[in-house]
Design an enzyme around this catalytic site. Structure first.
Site, short mmCIF file in Angstrom:
data_model
loop_
_atom_site.label_atom_id
_atom_site.label_comp_id
_atom_site.label_asym_id
_atom_site.label_seq_id
_atom_site.Cartn_x
_atom_site.Cartn_y
_atom_site.Cartn_z
N HIS A 7 0.74 -1.17 0.05
CA HIS A 7 -0.02 0.02 -0.09
C HIS A 7 0.85 1.23 -0.01
O HIS A 7 0.32 2.25 -0.02
CB HIS A 7 -0.98 -0.07 1.23
CG HIS A 7 -2.28 0.65 0.98
ND1 HIS A 7 -2.39 1.73 -0.11
CD2 HIS A 7 -3.50 0.42 1.63
CE1 HIS A 7 -3.57 2.12 -0.10
NE2 HIS A 7 -4.34 1.34 0.99
N ASP B 38 -2.52 1.90 -4.41
CA ASP B 38 -3.58 2.07 -3.77
C ASP B 38 -4.91 1.27 -4.34
O ASP B 38 -4.77 0.41 -5.55
CB ASP B 38 -4.15 3.43 -4.18
CG ASP B 38 -3.41 4.69 -3.51
OD1 ASP B 38 -2.74 4.24 -2.22
OD2 ASP B 38 -3.23 5.61 -4.01
#
Length: 441
Positions: free
Chosen positions: A414, A418
């Protein structure tokens, strides 16, 4: 004359190796380039050939022992082999000129840690390679990178590797408990009990494991390296997961119809893996952030699509890499997959064939797994998991139909990717698989 057999350097950042098996015993006759022993390193398991023909005179390093590169591990009585020299290391060919009579500990001295990568972010507060007394600190580029990211002074980390080298386990322990605590910690437990060591790092009391009837089995070298790599990956990357389902009836029918002709004309088996590699490559080119690595606050966008393919072995797991997959046609991908998998199981891979992946694929579906959430293969930022392909009822135009379906999972970092990008990436793979048009021959 006697010819020294040395521990080779199997890659730029490799400074030691573990002998896992001797294929010959003292007194055996051997031919030049005949497999002599097997080794395991951070990167690859491999068979090492004999540097000369003759008779194996002496084995100096026993199975299970880890020694630095350039250490003399055996000698061969090879009459008339005066011109034969031990193989040179990858990084420093001049090391082959060392006198054969030098002690083993001295053999590794000419090898020092490679300079840090030219693109690495500068660090002013954390010394990487020189301690307070001016002595060099032996460590790998990976260890130094972890030290930079966590602002750890390597001079305060007690190295348990060969010659005091700071290993991955040492630096990860420093990240977990602080370098000061690590320097005062007792030495590593005996090799026969690796499990308690790993448990103590995780904070699990030993008495919670050792009870009732049990048997202690030491981890293999490869199992230990896998464990270190997986723990490091979980500590490094914040893992997030996306799941997609794809209708692969078209490619299932194409494979069933063409596999005999494909094998006859190409000389290689037709599996489902090349279809998924091609779909992944197309998606990587559409979403380049998934084909990247994270270096501190920098995102390294790779121009090549080097696809690592997880291969299950009887003794562990290895990830050989298909380099420049974007340049290969379907036949080239199929041939590369089968070749790498076969040589991985035969321990014939070269060190460079397990390096420089930019994205990885693992296939638990081949063992019947419905889906899996794999751990990211560092320094990648994502890995694709393939579930089993099976016929299931689905709804098409308000009618129930039977189709060949597969679950696809994406584990991603992450820090770099995204959720929106991840799901678009997976959607691209889904569309490629469901609308396959590329000829396979």
């Amino acid at each position: 004359m006697a010819v020294d057999v040395i521990m080779p350097q199997m890659g730029e950042s490799i400074f030691e190796g573990t002998i896992t098996k001797w294929l010959k015993k003292p007194g055996d006759k051997i031919e030049r380039d005949e497999p002599l022993f097997e080794i395991s390193t951070d990167k690859v398991d491999a068979e090492i050939p004999a540097p000369a023909a003759g008779v194996l005179k002496e084995i100096k390093v026993t199975e299970g022992q880890t020694v630095p590169i350039q250490t003399v591990v055996a000698t061969i009585d090879a009459p008339g082999a005066a011109a034969v020299a031990p193989p040179a290391p990858v990084a420093k060919p001049e090391a082959a000129k060392l006198a054969p009579a030098a002690p083993k500990v001295e053999a590794a001295k000419p090898v020092s840690a490679p300079p840090p990568p030219p693109k690495a972010a500068p660090v002013t507060a954390v010394p990487e390679r020189v301690g307070g007394n001016g002595e060099k600190i032996r460590s790998s580029p990976l260890v130094r990178r972890i030290a930079r990211e966590h602002q750890i002074d390597l001079a305060q980390v007690s190295g348990t590797g060969a010659g005091g080298r700071v290993s991955k386990r040492d630096i990860l322990a420093a990240v977990e408990g602080g370098a000061a605590a690590l320097s005062a910690a007792p030495s590593a437990p005996p090799a026969v009990m690796p499990a308690p060591s790993a448990a103590r790092e995780a904070g699990v009391p030993r008495e919670r494991m050792y009870f009732g009837h049990y048997e202690v089995q030491p981890m293999s070298t490869m199992r230990q390296k896998i464990a270190e790599h997986m723990v490091m990956s979980k500590r490094t990357s914040p893992h997030v997961y996306s799941i997609e389902e794809a209708n692969v009836s078209t490619i299932a029918a194409l494979r069933a119809k063409s596999k005999e002709t494909f094998e006859k004309e190409s000389g290689t088996k037709l599996t489902f893996m090349p279809f998924f590699i091609r779909a992944a490559v197309e998606a990587l080119r559409a979403f380049p952030t998934v084909n990247s690595s994270v270096d501190g606050t920098n995102l390294v966008l790779h121009k090549e699509c080097n696809i690592g393919i997880a291969v299950a072995l009887d003794w562990g797991l290895i990830v050989p890499v298909i380099k420049n997959a974007e340049e290969k046609n379907f036949y080239g991908l199929a041939r590369s997959v089968n070749d790498l998998a076969e040589r991985a199981r035969a321990k014939k891979l070269k060190p460079e064939e397990v390096l420089e992946s930019t994205f990885s694929i693992t296939n638990p579906g081949v063992f019947g797994g419905l889906m899996g959430l794999p751990v990211i293969n560092q320094p990648n930022v994502a890995i694709l998991g393939l579930g089993t392909i099976e016929k299931r009822p689905i709804v098409i135009d308000d009618a129930i139909a039977i189709r060949s379906m597969v679950y696809l999972t994406l584990s991603y970092d992450h820090r770099a990717v995204d959720g929106a990008i991840a799901h678009q990436f997976m959607g691209h793979i889904k569309r490629t698989l469901e609308n396959w048009t590329e000829p396979i021959l």
